[in-house]
Design a protein around this motif. Sequence first.
Motif, PDB file in Angstrom:
ATOM      1  N   ALA A 148       0.908  -1.213  -0.056  1.00  0.00           N
ATOM      2  CA  ALA A 148      -0.048   0.163  -0.067  1.00  0.00           C
ATOM      3  C   ALA A 148       0.767   1.019  -0.124  1.00  0.00           C
ATOM      4  O   ALA A 148       0.670   2.078  -0.650  1.00  0.00           O
ATOM      5  CB  ALA A 148      -1.065   0.074   1.076  1.00  0.00           C
ATOM      6  N   VAL A 149       1.929   1.177   0.786  1.00  0.00           N
ATOM      7  CA  VAL A 149       2.781   2.341   0.689  1.00  0.00           C
ATOM      8  C   VAL A 149       3.509   2.381  -0.547  1.00  0.00           C
ATOM      9  O   VAL A 149       3.612   3.630  -1.025  1.00  0.00           O
ATOM     10  CB  VAL A 149       3.909   2.444   1.855  1.00  0.00           C
ATOM     11  N   ARG A 150       4.060   1.436  -1.138  1.00  0.00           N
ATOM     12  CA  ARG A 150       4.759   1.548  -2.394  1.00  0.00           C
ATOM     13  C   ARG A 150       3.729   1.960  -3.319  1.00  0.00           C
ATOM     14  O   ARG A 150       4.044   3.072  -4.412  1.00  0.00           O
ATOM     15  CB  ARG A 150       5.237   0.251  -2.831  1.00  0.00           C
ATOM     16  N   ASP A 151       2.442   1.529  -3.675  1.00  0.00           N
ATOM     17  CA  ASP A 151       1.394   1.809  -4.461  1.00  0.00           C
ATOM     18  C   ASP A 151       1.185   3.321  -4.494  1.00  0.00           C
ATOM     19  O   ASP A 151       1.208   4.102  -5.563  1.00  0.00           O
ATOM     20  CB  ASP A 151       0.436   1.039  -4.330  1.00  0.00           C
ATOM     21  N   ARG A 152       0.977   3.809  -3.296  1.00  0.00           N
ATOM     22  CA  ARG A 152       0.730   5.440  -3.036  1.00  0.00           C
ATOM     23  C   ARG A 152       1.928   6.137  -3.311  1.00  0.00           C
ATOM     24  O   ARG A 152       1.690   7.155  -4.001  1.00  0.00           O
ATOM     25  CB  ARG A 152       0.323   5.608  -1.544  1.00  0.00           C
ATOM     26  N   ARG A 153       3.152   5.812  -3.063  1.00  0.00           N
ATOM     27  CA  ARG A 153       4.192   6.187  -3.337  1.00  0.00           C
ATOM     28  C   ARG A 153       4.450   6.564  -4.791  1.00  0.00           C
ATOM     29  O   ARG A 153       4.745   7.606  -5.469  1.00  0.00           O
ATOM     30  CB  ARG A 153       5.556   5.748  -2.749  1.00  0.00           C
ATOM     31  N   LYS A 154       4.321   5.630  -5.482  1.00  0.00           N
ATOM     32  CA  LYS A 154       4.461   5.506  -7.271  1.00  0.00           C
ATOM     33  C   LYS A 154       3.470   6.263  -7.756  1.00  0.00           C
ATOM     34  O   LYS A 154       3.448   6.931  -8.758  1.00  0.00           O
ATOM     35  CB  LYS A 154       4.348   4.156  -7.535  1.00  0.00           C
ATOM     36  N   ALA A 155       1.945   6.506  -7.064  1.00  0.00           N
ATOM     37  CA  ALA A 155       0.955   7.218  -7.626  1.00  0.00           C
ATOM     38  C   ALA A 155       1.309   8.610  -7.679  1.00  0.00           C
ATOM     39  O   ALA A 155       0.812   9.544  -8.141  1.00  0.00           O
ATOM     40  CB  ALA A 155      -0.245   6.762  -6.778  1.00  0.00           C
ATOM     41  N   LEU A 156       2.185   8.927  -6.751  1.00  0.00           N
ATOM     42  CA  LEU A 156       2.595  10.354  -6.382  1.00  0.00           C
ATOM     43  C   LEU A 156       3.866  10.925  -7.381  1.00  0.00           C
ATOM     44  O   LEU A 156       4.675  11.161  -6.793  1.00  0.00           O
ATOM     45  CB  LEU A 156       2.651  10.756  -4.994  1.00  0.00           C
ATOM     46  N   ASP A 157       3.499  10.739  -8.647  1.00  0.00           N
ATOM     47  CA  ASP A 157       4.588  11.291  -9.446  1.00  0.00           C
ATOM     48  C   ASP A 157       5.835  10.300  -9.535  1.00  0.00           C
ATOM     49  O   ASP A 157       6.965  10.791  -9.510  1.00  0.00           O
ATOM     50  CB  ASP A 157       4.940  12.630  -9.478  1.00  0.00           C
ATOM     51  N   ASP A 158       5.467   9.124  -9.158  1.00  0.00           N
ATOM     52  CA  ASP A 158       6.537   8.311  -9.295  1.00  0.00           C
ATOM     53  C   ASP A 158       7.441   8.666  -7.814  1.00  0.00           C
ATOM     54  O   ASP A 158       8.829   8.597  -8.164  1.00  0.00           O
ATOM     55  CB  ASP A 158       7.283   7.784 -10.301  1.00  0.00           C
ATOM     56  N   MET A 159       7.271   9.064  -6.801  1.00  0.00           N
ATOM     57  CA  MET A 159       7.960   9.592  -5.609  1.00  0.00           C
ATOM     58  C   MET A 159       9.145   8.448  -5.378  1.00  0.00           C
ATOM     59  O   MET A 159       8.722   7.327  -5.372  1.00  0.00           O
ATOM     60  CB  MET A 159       7.151   9.873  -4.463  1.00  0.00           C
ATOM     61  N   SER A 160      10.318   9.039  -5.180  1.00  0.00           N
ATOM     62  CA  SER A 160      11.581   8.046  -4.968  1.00  0.00           C
ATOM     63  C   SER A 160      11.230   7.816  -3.334  1.00  0.00           C
ATOM     64  O   SER A 160      10.652   8.353  -2.527  1.00  0.00           O
ATOM     65  CB  SER A 160      12.720   8.804  -4.876  1.00  0.00           C
ATOM     66  N   GLN A 161      11.825   6.468  -3.078  1.00  0.00           N
ATOM     67  CA  GLN A 161      12.046   6.247  -1.553  1.00  0.00           C
ATOM     68  C   GLN A 161      12.716   7.269  -0.741  1.00  0.00           C
ATOM     69  O   GLN A 161      12.260   7.702   0.428  1.00  0.00           O
ATOM     70  CB  GLN A 161      12.549   4.897  -1.512  1.00  0.00           C
ATOM     71  N   GLU A 162      13.847   7.763  -1.331  1.00  0.00           N
ATOM     72  CA  GLU A 162      14.560   8.717  -0.523  1.00  0.00           C
ATOM     73  C   GLU A 162      13.750  10.059  -0.451  1.00  0.00           C
ATOM     74  O   GLU A 162      13.624  10.587   0.650  1.00  0.00           O
ATOM     75  CB  GLU A 162      15.788   9.118  -1.386  1.00  0.00           C
TER      76      GLU A 162
END
Length: 82
Positions: A18-32
């Motif tokens: 869920a965290v990864r999917d949401r992060r990617k949905a935000l303009d492919d935000m990086s983990q950093e």
Amino acid sequence: MPEYSKSDLKALKAFGKAVRDRRKALDDMSQEELADRAGLHRTYIGGVEQGRRNLSLLNILKIAKALEVEAGVLLKGINLLY
């Protein structure tokens, strides 16, 4: 990694997805970038996304805020796995 039951591991992996999917949905935000926004280390975020971290409530709230979403959205459906 501590020993977790199968249902524990499913819950951790579901939260990480869920965290990864949401992060990617935000303009492919990086983990950093997520880590910086949340005030956490990049490797911690990586561990969360891989289902290797058992998060505290405060870290869940930090990650949710950084992802511009309520914590409940990230947790939705996980109790059905547990």
